[in-house]
Design a protein around this motif. Structure first.
Motif, PDB file in Angstrom:
ATOM      1  N   ILE A   5     -45.841  25.492 -20.204  1.00 31.08           N
ATOM      2  CA  ILE A   5     -46.265  24.904 -18.926  1.00 31.08           C
ATOM      3  C   ILE A   5     -45.931  23.416 -18.929  1.00 31.08           C
ATOM      4  O   ILE A   5     -46.388  22.685 -19.809  1.00 31.08           O
ATOM      5  N   THR A   6     -45.140  23.012 -17.987  1.00 32.86           N
ATOM      6  CA  THR A   6     -44.905  21.570 -17.819  1.00 32.86           C
ATOM      7  C   THR A   6     -45.352  21.209 -16.412  1.00 32.86           C
ATOM      8  O   THR A   6     -45.658  22.094 -15.613  1.00 32.86           O
ATOM      9  N   ARG A   7     -45.428  19.920 -16.104  1.00 34.75           N
ATOM     10  CA  ARG A   7     -45.866  19.495 -14.783  1.00 34.75           C
ATOM     11  C   ARG A   7     -45.004  20.152 -13.718  1.00 34.75           C
ATOM     12  O   ARG A   7     -43.778  20.126 -13.804  1.00 34.75           O
TER      13      ARG A   7
END
Lengths: 565, 329
Positions: A5-7
């Motif tokens: 999960i990244t921004r």
């Protein structure tokens, strides 16, 4: 699966189905069909649990076809069998045993009324012929099973009609003649069975001829000779013997009406004869028995061998039974009996531990009677079978009924000496037919034995059943029994369905959904089709953690836990 | 006996003739009563439901990142606020004019103790939410600490038995009475041992407009110290002894009970569980506590009228779960 999960990104939902909780398991549930106690106890080999399950589904014809795969005479055994299935029934530990014999009789009668034909052979016809000598219950059963296996059967009978003791010695208040007639007629008319009445072994044909012209022979000749009887060498001049007297009454419908009779014996003949005499108007009928009247606290080997229900009905009708008593002396005036001296007797172990009858001095008593009738049993009539019999009273054979030195010669029923009921005779016929089939197909070893340990009540989960009373059938009042009409009435269809429902289905899946409902791990799957093991459920071992809940809560004991490391 | 290879299991799983809102592969312990209860609740509630879940075993064992056992919209925020989240979701759905139902749920810790204030608020404000409490009678997920639901005399890691005390000194909080005192339309208790009754109560609660509450007794093999195969047996005995009365309350009054046909002594229930093992020691205090627990069971039976009538009720403790050939209960 892992998702980073990244921004501004998102995770795709992952399902727990990707996780193999089955790897935690150290034991696994498995379906296991266990033998129901009724099945293990049936002398004829019927699986009552299986046919009761069909009765519950209102599939009466399927139930009948399942039943006759073991016993072709259910309308008869439903009436005369002593139903050890019911004594063994696990429901007896819960409320009351299933009324198996009443349901058996109902579906047997239904088959006669609706004229259901006997199903065809399971296999292609076999040109080989098997001889069956004696068309009593054992012979008829053997003929049926041999014919089902595709053999041609010649069924020899000395008398003009088939049936043996069913026709000649079981009184109509227990077994109406019409039932015997119809049940046997259907069987004897079956293709593959050739019935030859009026053919007596030793007079019209002999054993050597049979062995030479048939692939195998089944001797179900019963016991046609009365045991010798005397008290210290004394016999009354006008001696009447139990079974011939009963047969005579069955034939001509009349019996001497003495004022008082003592019958010596404790078996079914003694009871039947006592009841016939009593119902014909003999005021005083006594039975002198070495054994005890069966009841609570009476050891099975000390109890009278007659069927318990018949003993109870005889007592109801006023027959007097002197238990643990023996005849010590005949009191004669000239050569006529005027009484007997009785003495208390019991079986006690001797110095070697063998049971011996002991008479107790000082317990003698006198019973005044006009007649003493021995009904102490029958032995094999040696005519025509002397070479097989030797000095013995009965044939000595192995479990299958095969004679030691004659691999193609079998026997069963009363002629074995360790039998005594219609159902045992029917079971002998079936076992011998299976053995003959294996012999002729040259299969080695013993036939597969269904005699597994029956599943005990402790392995069922009785929390899932509701108490319900056993149905009662109408019973003729004692005052109305002198007509010799059948004493017990039938069950009705609704009651039979109720018995199917009451059946605990011991050791067999009844598709109740309990395992499917209670699995915390969603590891039991239900199938619309029947799975290969006969149930409607599959274990998904990918997720099953082996907690054992399904096995513990299975109402019928069909699930067992096995180590799985 | 061999498994039938002709039937592909994954396909069969998708075709099960019941709604699957809760799937296999979750990490609950063997024989988990709570997992079974959650499956029965989702099954009976059907697909048009959103769930709010308090922190606890159920939340942890169903949602190990990145996987979920839930096949329904499901949300977890905190230990204390499942009822508040449920209330908020309900208000939002109402504002959107949608008929989707809301179920909020938690364990006994998240309901009796930590989430109690939020629960009371949700009930008082009249939110159209079914709150389900899965009661395993201690904080199992964090290591079996006592809760206000732990029964009297039970051993937990924070209520040990010893010279000073015979397990927990205090009584189990009577949550259903407290909840019912909010004058809500429906509050009920149920047990995993009586799944048909449990399902019926879920459907009944969801058919009611207004706050409803269902308290489900769910044995915990690990925390209670019993064999994983005994979960249902123990749950059944809790009901049959009278220690866990199965009742329905409407607007605070008793509207229905499951009568006990044959009352079992509490020792039948207690002796199967290690958390009560000290009560069977040769100790005068143990005997007194056994009598105390028996008196609590008898009191429940008297209070809710759980004694059978003259005729056996087909839905009493012996009849409610009778099975039939073909699965129709």
């Amino acid at each position: 699966m892992s998702v980073k999960i990244t921004r501004g990104s998102f995770a795709r939902p992952g399902t727990s189905l990707q996780f193999d909780t089955g790897s935690w398991r150290i034991q696994r549930p498995q379906h296991r069909h266990a033998t129901a106690p009724c099945h293990a106890a049936c002398p004829a080999g019927e699986d009552a649990q299986a046919w009761l399950a069909l009765v519950e589904q209102e599939r009466f014809r399927d139930a009948w076809e399942t039943l006759i795969a073991a016993n072709p005479l259910p309308a008869i055994t439903g009436r005369v069998c002593h139903h050890p299935c019911e004594a063994a029934c696990n429901r007896g530990n819960y409320d009351e045993p299933i009324a198996i014999h009443h349901v058996e009789r109902l579906i047997g009668d239904m088959a006669l009324e609706e004229d259901w034909p006997l199903p065809p052979s399971q296999t292609n016809g076999d040109p080989r012929e098997v001889a069956v000598v004696g068309a009593g219950p054992a012979g008829c059963s053997a003929a049926w099973h041999l014919a089902r296996s595709g053999y041609r059967v010649q069924l020899f009978e000395a008398l003009p009609e088939a049936g043996g003791l069913l026709r000649s010695a079981i009184p109509p208040y227990r077994l109406p003649a019409a039932v015997v007639e119809r049940e046997l007629h259907r069987l004897l008319a079956r293709p593959g069975i050739r019935f030859l009445p009026g053919q007596r072994l030793g007079r019209d044909f002999d054993l050597d001829e049979l062995q030479a012209s048939f692939a195998a022979v089944f001797l179900s000749i019963g016991t046609q000779r009365g045991r010798d009887w005397s008290i210290d060498g004394a016999t009354p001049s006008d001696l009447h013997v139990g079974l011939p007297l009963l047969k005579e009454w069955m034939d001509v419908g009349a019996i001497p009406t003495w004022n008082s009779v003592a019958i010596v014996g404790a078996g079914n003949t003694a009871i039947d004869l006592a009841r016939v005499l009593k119902l014909s108007g003999v005021p005083e009928v006594h039975i002198i028995s070495h054994k005890a009247i069966p009841g609570p606290g009476v050891a099975p080997d000390d109890a009278m061998p007659a069927i318990r229900r018949e003993i109870e009905q005889a007592l109801e009708e006023g027959v007097v039974i002197h238990e643990h008593r023996g005849v010590q002396r005949l009191i004669l005036r000239g050569e006529q009996v005027i009484g007997v001296e009785l003495v208390h007797m019991k079986k006690l172990p001797d110095a070697e531990g063998r049971l011996q009858r002991v008479a107790f001095e000082g317990t003698e008593s006198i019973l005044h009677v006009e007649q003493v009738i021995p009904a102490i049993g029958q032995v094999v009539e040696p005519e025509g079978v002397q070479s097989l019999l030797g000095q013995r009273s009965f044939f000595r054979v192995d479990d299958r009924g095969c004679f030691p030195d004659h691999p193609r010669l079998f026997t069963g029923g009363d002629a074995r000496g360790d039998r005594g009921t219609v159902s045992e005779a029917i079971g002998d016929g079936r076992r011998a037919a299976l053995a003959i089939d294996r012999l002729l197909r040259q299969q080695a070893g013993d036939p597969p034995s269904p005699a597994q340990q029956p599943i005990p009540a402790e392995q069922l989960n009785l929390n899932y059943f509701e108490t319900a009373p056993r149905p009662r059938v109408p019973v003729l009042d004692v005052a109305r029994r002198a007509s010799f009409a059948e004493i017990e009435g039938p069950l009705d269809t609704r009651q039979a369905l109720g018995e199917g429902e009451r059946c605990l289905s011991c050791g067999n899946c009844m598709a109740c959904d309990n395992c499917w409902t209670l699995c915390p791990d969603v590891a039991v799957l239900k199938t619309r089709e029947v799975a290969s093991d006969g149930s409607h459920y599959l274990f998904d071992y990918g997720y099953c953690k082996g907690c054992g809940l399904c096995a513990r809560e299975c109402p019928t004991g069909y699930i067992v836990m096995q180590p799985d490391l | 006996m061999s498994q039938d290879k002709d039937i592909p299991l994954a396909e069969l799983r998708r075709a099960q003739p019941r709604f699957s809102g809760f799937e296999a592969g979750h990490r609950a312990c063997l024989g988990c009563g709570e997992a079974l209860a959650a499956r029965l609740v989702t099954e009976s509630a059907g697909p048009d439901v959103v769930y709010a879940n308090a922190t606890g075993c159920l939340e942890v064992f169903t949602t190990a990142w990145p996987e979920s056992a839930w096949r329904v919209p499901w949300m977890h925020s905190l230990f204390a606020n499942a009822a508040a989240i449920g209330a908020g979701m309900e208000a939002a759905l109402k504002a959107q004019g949608r008929s989707t139902r809301v179920i909020a749920m938690g364990g006994d810790g998240g309901t009796f103790d930590i989430g109690f204030q939020a629960l009371s608020g949700m009930l008082e404000r009249g939110h159209n939410v079914l709150y389900v409490c899965y009661d395993n009678e201690a904080y199992m997920n964090t290591g079996i600490q006592r809760s206000s639901s732990t029964p009297h005399a039970a051993v937990t890691t924070t209520s040990p038995a010893g010279r000073e005390r015979m397990g927990k000194r205090h009584l189990k909080k009577d949550i259903v009475s407290i909840v019912a005192a909010h004058h809500i339309p429906y509050a009920a208790t149920a047990s995993v041992a009586y799944p048909a009754d449990l399902r019926k109560k879920v459907r009944r609660a969801l058919a009611i407009d207004g706050p409803t509450f269902l308290h489900v007794h769910t044995p915990c093999p690990l925390g209670w110290g019993h064999d994983s195969a005994l979960t249902i047996e123990i749950a059944r005995l809790a009901v049959q002894t009278g220690l866990f009365p199965v009742i329905e309350l409407e607007r605070g009054g008793v509207a229905g009970v499951m009568p006990i046909r044959e009352q079992r002594p509490v020792s039948d229930y207690l002796r199967l569980q290690n958390r009560f093992r000290h009560l069977f020691a040769d100790d005068v205090r143990a005997r007194e506590e056994l009598e105390h627990l028996q008196a609590l069971a008898d009191h429940n039976i008297e209070r809710y009228g759980l004694r059978p009538g003259h005729e056996a009720d087909p839905l009493d403790t012996e009849g409610a779960d009778t099975v039939k050939r073909g699965g129709v209960r």
